[in-house]
Design a protein around this motif. Structure first.
Motif, PDB file in Angstrom:
ATOM      1  N   GLU A  86     -41.759  33.855  17.930  1.00 33.59           N
ATOM      2  CA  GLU A  86     -40.984  33.918  19.173  1.00 33.59           C
ATOM      3  C   GLU A  86     -40.540  32.526  19.609  1.00 33.59           C
ATOM      4  N   PHE A  87     -41.380  31.514  19.380  1.00 34.71           N
ATOM      5  CA  PHE A  87     -41.016  30.130  19.711  1.00 34.71           C
ATOM      6  C   PHE A  87     -39.700  29.753  19.027  1.00 34.71           C
ATOM      7  N   TRP A  88     -39.613  30.010  17.702  1.00 39.24           N
ATOM      8  CA  TRP A  88     -38.416  29.608  16.949  1.00 39.24           C
ATOM      9  C   TRP A  88     -37.218  30.506  17.254  1.00 39.24           C
ATOM     10  N   GLU A  89     -37.481  31.789  17.532  1.00 36.02           N
ATOM     11  CA  GLU A  89     -36.368  32.680  17.892  1.00 36.02           C
ATOM     12  C   GLU A  89     -35.760  32.221  19.223  1.00 36.02           C
ATOM     13  N   ARG A  90     -36.619  31.881  20.179  1.00 34.90           N
ATOM     14  CA  ARG A  90     -36.130  31.416  21.480  1.00 34.90           C
ATOM     15  C   ARG A  90     -35.465  30.041  21.365  1.00 34.90           C
ATOM     16  N   PHE A  91     -36.009  29.193  20.469  1.00 30.82           N
ATOM     17  CA  PHE A  91     -35.386  27.879  20.226  1.00 30.82           C
ATOM     18  C   PHE A  91     -33.938  28.083  19.788  1.00 30.82           C
ATOM     19  N   SER A  92     -33.747  28.999  18.840  1.00 35.18           N
ATOM     20  CA  SER A  92     -32.390  29.219  18.314  1.00 35.18           C
ATOM     21  C   SER A  92     -31.493  29.851  19.381  1.00 35.18           C
ATOM     22  N   TYR A  93     -32.041  30.807  20.133  1.00 34.72           N
ATOM     23  CA  TYR A  93     -31.222  31.522  21.124  1.00 34.72           C
ATOM     24  C   TYR A  93     -30.845  30.602  22.290  1.00 34.72           C
ATOM     25  N   TYR A  94     -31.846  29.902  22.852  1.00 40.98           N
ATOM     26  CA  TYR A  94     -31.565  29.057  24.019  1.00 40.98           C
ATOM     27  C   TYR A  94     -30.783  27.803  23.637  1.00 40.98           C
ATOM     28  N   GLY A  95     -30.950  27.340  22.400  1.00 40.05           N
ATOM     29  CA  GLY A  95     -30.147  26.218  21.926  1.00 40.05           C
ATOM     30  C   GLY A  95     -28.675  26.603  21.888  1.00 40.05           C
ATOM     31  N   MET A  96     -28.422  27.767  21.298  1.00 40.13           N
ATOM     32  CA  MET A  96     -27.054  28.287  21.222  1.00 40.13           C
ATOM     33  C   MET A  96     -26.497  28.490  22.643  1.00 40.13           C
ATOM     34  N   ARG A  97     -27.333  29.075  23.520  1.00 40.23           N
ATOM     35  CA  ARG A  97     -26.864  29.417  24.865  1.00 40.23           C
ATOM     36  C   ARG A  97     -26.589  28.183  25.729  1.00 40.23           C
ATOM     37  N   ALA A  98     -27.328  27.099  25.459  1.00 41.87           N
ATOM     38  CA  ALA A  98     -27.161  25.881  26.270  1.00 41.87           C
ATOM     39  C   ALA A  98     -25.770  25.293  26.134  1.00 41.87           C
ATOM     40  N   ILE A  99     -25.124  25.515  24.968  1.00 35.06           N
ATOM     41  CA  ILE A  99     -23.791  24.919  24.753  1.00 35.06           C
ATOM     42  C   ILE A  99     -22.676  25.971  24.692  1.00 35.06           C
ATOM     43  N   LEU A 100     -23.050  27.244  24.674  1.00 36.56           N
ATOM     44  CA  LEU A 100     -22.048  28.297  24.435  1.00 36.56           C
ATOM     45  C   LEU A 100     -20.980  28.357  25.524  1.00 36.56           C
ATOM     46  N   VAL A 101     -21.410  28.286  26.794  1.00 36.89           N
ATOM     47  CA  VAL A 101     -20.437  28.415  27.889  1.00 36.89           C
ATOM     48  C   VAL A 101     -19.462  27.229  27.859  1.00 36.89           C
ATOM     49  N   PHE A 102     -19.972  26.033  27.524  1.00 32.06           N
ATOM     50  CA  PHE A 102     -19.096  24.849  27.437  1.00 32.06           C
ATOM     51  C   PHE A 102     -18.156  24.981  26.231  1.00 32.06           C
ATOM     52  N   TYR A 103     -18.692  25.474  25.106  1.00 26.74           N
ATOM     53  CA  TYR A 103     -17.880  25.702  23.902  1.00 26.74           C
ATOM     54  C   TYR A 103     -16.713  26.636  24.220  1.00 26.74           C
ATOM     55  N   MET A 104     -16.975  27.631  25.082  1.00 26.67           N
ATOM     56  CA  MET A 104     -15.915  28.592  25.412  1.00 26.67           C
ATOM     57  C   MET A 104     -14.821  27.984  26.284  1.00 26.67           C
ATOM     58  N   TYR A 105     -15.218  27.208  27.336  1.00 26.31           N
ATOM     59  CA  TYR A 105     -14.154  26.777  28.256  1.00 26.31           C
ATOM     60  C   TYR A 105     -13.666  25.340  28.039  1.00 26.31           C
ATOM     61  N   TYR A 106     -14.300  24.571  27.149  1.00 26.47           N
ATOM     62  CA  TYR A 106     -13.748  23.247  26.826  1.00 26.47           C
ATOM     63  C   TYR A 106     -12.439  23.437  26.051  1.00 26.47           C
ATOM     64  N   GLU A 107     -11.538  22.471  26.210  1.00 25.00           N
ATOM     65  CA  GLU A 107     -10.239  22.558  25.525  1.00 25.00           C
ATOM     66  C   GLU A 107     -10.416  22.510  24.007  1.00 25.00           C
ATOM     67  N   GLY A 136     -11.124  26.855  24.452  1.00 27.05           N
ATOM     68  CA  GLY A 136     -10.011  26.774  25.393  1.00 27.05           C
ATOM     69  C   GLY A 136      -9.815  27.976  26.299  1.00 27.05           C
ATOM     70  N   LEU A 137     -10.902  28.764  26.545  1.00 33.69           N
ATOM     71  CA  LEU A 137     -10.790  29.911  27.469  1.00 33.69           C
ATOM     72  C   LEU A 137     -10.853  29.404  28.912  1.00 33.69           C
ATOM     73  N   ASP A 138     -10.359  30.213  29.888  1.00 36.87           N
ATOM     74  CA  ASP A 138     -10.517  29.745  31.267  1.00 36.87           C
ATOM     75  C   ASP A 138     -11.959  29.969  31.723  1.00 36.87           C
ATOM     76  N   GLN A 139     -12.374  29.181  32.734  1.00 37.33           N
ATOM     77  CA  GLN A 139     -13.805  29.138  33.096  1.00 37.33           C
ATOM     78  C   GLN A 139     -14.341  30.486  33.566  1.00 37.33           C
ATOM     79  N   THR A 140     -13.588  31.216  34.385  1.00 30.40           N
ATOM     80  CA  THR A 140     -14.090  32.508  34.893  1.00 30.40           C
ATOM     81  C   THR A 140     -14.325  33.486  33.740  1.00 30.40           C
ATOM     82  N   THR A 141     -13.387  33.509  32.780  1.00 30.73           N
ATOM     83  CA  THR A 141     -13.551  34.386  31.603  1.00 30.73           C
ATOM     84  C   THR A 141     -14.793  33.981  30.822  1.00 30.73           C
ATOM     85  N   ALA A 142     -14.984  32.671  30.636  1.00 26.84           N
ATOM     86  CA  ALA A 142     -16.156  32.179  29.885  1.00 26.84           C
ATOM     87  C   ALA A 142     -17.454  32.597  30.569  1.00 26.84           C
ATOM     88  N   LEU A 143     -17.489  32.498  31.905  1.00 25.15           N
ATOM     89  CA  LEU A 143     -18.696  32.875  32.660  1.00 25.15           C
ATOM     90  C   LEU A 143     -18.958  34.374  32.542  1.00 25.15           C
TER      91      LEU A 143
END
Length: 498
Positions: free
Chosen positions: A33-54, A61-68
C-alpha cells in the motif's frame, strides 16, 4: 472454496508476531500500500497542473475549471471502481489476486502518462488507473481485517499502522514526483510513479506466501455455476451499451464533458443507495447485521461531507497554492505540488498520538458517531480558516503560505477522528456475506463526495472565494452538531459494536 476454511483457520495460517507486535502479514500489506499510494499521490500532485499548464510549458492546455472538474471526477471514478474490485474479490478470485491485478493496471496507467503525448493517452491512463485502483485499494484494506481474529484488540492499532504506510507514501511522493514533475518534466514525474508501483508489486509477490498464509485467498461468496453464465451475459451487454453510447454520444455532441460529469454525479449518489438496499434486503444478512447497516447510514453521510472538503486539498487548494499563494518563503521557492505532502505529513506525526489517546481513554473514549462528528467539525473549521487571509488582505493580495498549512493541519485532525475509525467500523459492521463489498461501500463515500465536488468546483472563482469556503465550511459544522446530538441513538443500532 469458502467452505474449506473457517475464519480462525485463516487467522492461524498467518504468523501472528513480527511487525511492531502485529501479524507478519501487516508488513506485506503495509509496503504494498505504501508504494501504491506513492505512485498514486505522486501522479496526483502534478496532474492538475499538467492539465491546465499551457502546452508550451509541457501541459495539456485545458482551462482551469475543466481541469479541476476532471480531477474531482477522476477521484470519484477511482473510488467508484472499488465496487467492481470488491465484487470480483468476493465472488470470483479473492482479495489477494485482486491486489496483484490492480497493481499491474496502475503501473500501466502511469506508463501511459509518462509517454509525452496527447489527450487520448491521458484518458487511456485514466481508465487504467481507475480500474487498477478499484481492484487494489478496497481489497488490500480487507486483507488487513482478515489477518486478525474478530476479538483481537490489536485490530485498531493494526489499521493505524497500515494507515501510516498509506501516508508515508503520500508524504514522499509530492516531494519527489512533484519536484521532478514541476521543475524538469511532467512525464519524468509520471515515470517515477510507475517505478513506485512496480516496487510495490515485487514486494507483494515475494513476501505474500510466507507472510499472509490463507489471508486473501478465500472467495467468501463464490459465483454458483448457474450464476456464472448470467454474470458474463450482463457484463457483455453492459460493455456493448457503454461502447455504443460513447460511439454515438461523442460525434452527435450528446456526450460532452459536462454531461459526463453530471452522469458520474448521479451514479455517485445512486450506487451507494442501491448498495445499502441490496445488502439490507439480502437473505444472507441477519437481523443484527441489518441493525448494523442502519447505524452505518448516518456515518456514511458524514463521511461524504468530510471527504467533500478534504479532497478539495488536491483541487481548489492546489490551484490556490499555485495562483493565490506567495511561494517565496524564508528564502525558499516553494513548489505548489509540495503542499500535497502536508496532509500525509501531519497524519504520520499525529496518528500515533490519536492511537495512544484512544487506548489511554479505553472505555471512556468517544463513541464511533461522536468521533465522526468531531471529524466534521474540524473539516468545517479548515475551510473557515482560508476565509481569514481573504477577509483581511482582499482577493488580490498573495496569501502567506502558512494559512494553507494551517488549513491542511486542521482537516487532518478531522481525518484522524474519522478515517481510520471508519475503516475499522466498516470491518466490524459489515454483513459477513458482503465483507469486501462493504469496504468498497466505505470508499464510495469518497466517490460520492468527489462527484459532488466536480459540480461544486465550477462555483469557485477568486471573486466569490469567501462565499465558497464559508457556505461549505458552515454546512459541515451544522452537520457535525446534528450527528453529535443523535450519536446515542446511532450507537444503539450498533448492538454492542464500539
Amino acid at each position: 472454496m469458502s467452505e474449506k476454511y473457517t475464519r480462525q483457520q485463516v487467522v492461524d495460517s498467518v504468523p501472528q508476531k513480527g511487525f511492531f507486535g502485529n501479524p507478519k502479514g501487516l508488513f506485506t500489506l503495509f509496503f504494498t500500500e505504501f508504494w501504491e499510494r506513492f505512485s498514486y499521490y505522486g501522479m496526483r500532485a502534478i496532474l492538475v497542473f499538467y492539465m491546465y499548464y499551457e502546452i508550451s510549458d509541457g501541459g495539456l492546455g485545458l482551462d482551469q475549471t475543466t481541469a479541476l472538474s476532471i480531477m474531482s471526477i477522476y477521484g470519484s471514478l477511482v473510488y467508484m471502481s472499488g465496487i467492481i474490485g470488491g465484487w470480483l474479490a468476493d465472488r470470483i478470485f479473492g482479495t489477494s489476486k485482486a491486489v496483484f491485478y490492480g497493481g499491474i493496471l496502475i503501473m500501466l496507467g502511469h506508463i501511459a502518462l509518462a509517454i509525452p503525448g496527447n489527450l487520448a493517452l491521458f484518458f487511456v491512463s485514466m481508465v487504467l488507473i481507475v480500474l487498477g485502483t478499484g481492484l487494489l485499494k478496497p481489497n488490500v484494506s480487507s486483507v488487513v481485517g482478515e489477518i486478525y481474529a474478530d476479538n483481537d484488540d490489536r485490530r485498531d492499532a493494526g489499521f493505524s499502522i497500515f494507515y501510516m504506510g498509506i501516508n508515508m507514501g503520500g508524504f514522499l511522493a509530492p516531494l519527489i514526483v512533484g519536484t521532478v514533475g514541476m521543475r524538469i518534466s511532467f512525464h519524468l514525474g509520471f515515470s517515477i510513479a510507475a517505478v513506485g508501483m512496480f516496487i510495490g508489486l515485487v514486494i507483494f509477490v515475494l513476501t505474500k506466501k510466507k507472510n499472509l498464509g490463507l489471508a486473501g485467498t478465500i472467495v467468501p461468496n463464490p459465483l454458483l455455476p448457474s450464476e456464472r453464465k448470467k454474470t458474463i451475459l450482463i457484463f457483455s451487454i453492459s460493455t456493448l451499451i457503454i461502447a455504443a453510447a460513447v460511439a454515438i454520444g461523442i460525434p452527435t455532441g450528446l456526450l460532452t464533458f459536462d454531461s459526463f460529469v453530471a452522469i458520474v454525479g448521479i451514479f455517485g449518489i445512486m450506487i451507494p443507495i442501491a448498495y445499502f438496499t441490496v445488502m439490507y434486503r439480502s437473505k444472507k444478512t441477519t437481523e443484527v447485521e441489518r441493525s448494523h447497516l442502519l447505524a452505518y447510514i448516518p456515518l456514511f453521510i458524514a463521511s461524504v461531507m468530510f471527504w467533500a472538503i478534504q479532497e478539495q486539498g488536491s483541487t481548489i487548494l492546489a490551484a490556490y497554492a499555485d495562483k493565490r499563494t506567495n511561494l517565496e518563503f524564508a528564502g525558499i521557492t516553494i513548489s505548489p505540488a509540495w503542499f500535497q505532502s502536508l496532509n500525509p505529513l501531519f497524519i504520520i506525526t499525529l496518528a500515533p498520538v490519536f492511537a495512544w489517546l484512544w487506548v489511554k481513554l479505553g472505555n471512556k473514549q468517544p463513541s464511533i458517531p461522536k468521533k465522526f462528528s468531531l471529524g466534521l467539525l474540524f473539516a468545517g473549521l479548515s475551510f473557515l480558516v482560508i476565509l481569514l487571509p481573504v477577509y483581511f488582505g482582499g482577493p488580490t493580495a498573495l496569501v502567506n503560505p502558512l494559512w494553507l498549512v494551517l488549513s491542511y493541519f486542521i482537516v487532518v485532525l478531522g481525518e484522524l477522528c474519522l478515517s481510520p475509525v471508519g475503516l475499522s467500523a466498516t470491518t466490524k459492521l459489515a454483513p459477513a456475506a458482503f465483507s469486501a463489498q462493504t469496504m468498497s461501500l466505505w470508499f464510495l463515500s469518497n466517490a460520492a463526495a468527489q462527484a459532488i465536488n466536480a459540480q461544486l468546483v465550477k462555483f469557485y472563482t477568486v471573486e466569490n472565494e469567501m462565499m465558497y469556503f464559508g457556505i461549505i465550511g458552515g454546512t459541515s459544522i451544522v452537520l457535525s452538531i446534528l450527528l453529535f446530538v443523535f450519536a446515542p441513538r446511532i450507537q444503539g443500532f450498533m448492538k454492542g459494536v464500539r
